[in-house]
Design a protein around this motif. Structure first.
Motif, mmCIF file in Angstrom:
data_model
loop_
_atom_site.group_PDB
_atom_site.id
_atom_site.type_symbol
_atom_site.label_atom_id
_atom_site.label_comp_id
_atom_site.label_asym_id
_atom_site.label_seq_id
_atom_site.Cartn_x
_atom_site.Cartn_y
_atom_site.Cartn_z
ATOM 1 N N MET A 191 0.809 -1.200 0.000
ATOM 2 C CA MET A 191 0.000 0.000 0.000
ATOM 3 C C MET A 191 0.852 1.264 0.000
ATOM 4 O O MET A 191 0.367 2.306 -0.404
ATOM 5 N N GLU A 192 2.074 1.165 0.449
ATOM 6 C CA GLU A 192 2.938 2.344 0.465
ATOM 7 C C GLU A 192 3.217 2.834 -0.952
ATOM 8 O O GLU A 192 3.316 4.037 -1.193
ATOM 9 N N TYR A 193 3.332 1.896 -1.883
ATOM 10 C CA TYR A 193 3.615 2.270 -3.265
ATOM 11 C C TYR A 193 2.466 3.057 -3.880
ATOM 12 O O TYR A 193 2.700 4.001 -4.641
ATOM 13 N N ALA A 223 0.342 4.959 -2.253
ATOM 14 C CA ALA A 223 0.350 6.289 -1.639
ATOM 15 C C ALA A 223 1.451 7.166 -2.235
ATOM 16 O O ALA A 223 1.288 8.383 -2.353
ATOM 17 N N VAL A 224 2.550 6.559 -2.641
ATOM 18 C CA VAL A 224 3.657 7.327 -3.222
ATOM 19 C C VAL A 224 3.365 7.689 -4.679
ATOM 20 O O VAL A 224 3.651 8.795 -5.119
#
Length: 58
Positions: free
Chosen positions: A1-3, A5-6
């Motif tokens: 999920m971090e990807y 958001a980035v």
């Protein structure tokens, strides 16, 4: 999920840029078509008056 958001802000900005450029190019195309149509009609108007109609006195 971090990807996600980035990358999401870049993707959104890219899509906004694409839609803006598409609308600009479409507006330009419509303006060029309208200009060509107006010039064509102006050309027809000039040729219609010289196709055997009375000529203005000089």
């Amino acid at each position: 999920m971090e990807y996600i958001a980035v990358l999401a802000p870049s993707v959104v900005v890219g899509l906004l840029f694409w839609f803006a450029m598409k609308s600009i190019f479409n507006a330009d195309k419509r303006e060029r078509q309208a200009e060509a149509r107006a010039q064509h009609e102006a050309g027809l108007g000039n040729s219609a008056s010289t196709d055997g109609g009375p000529t203005p006195a000089k």
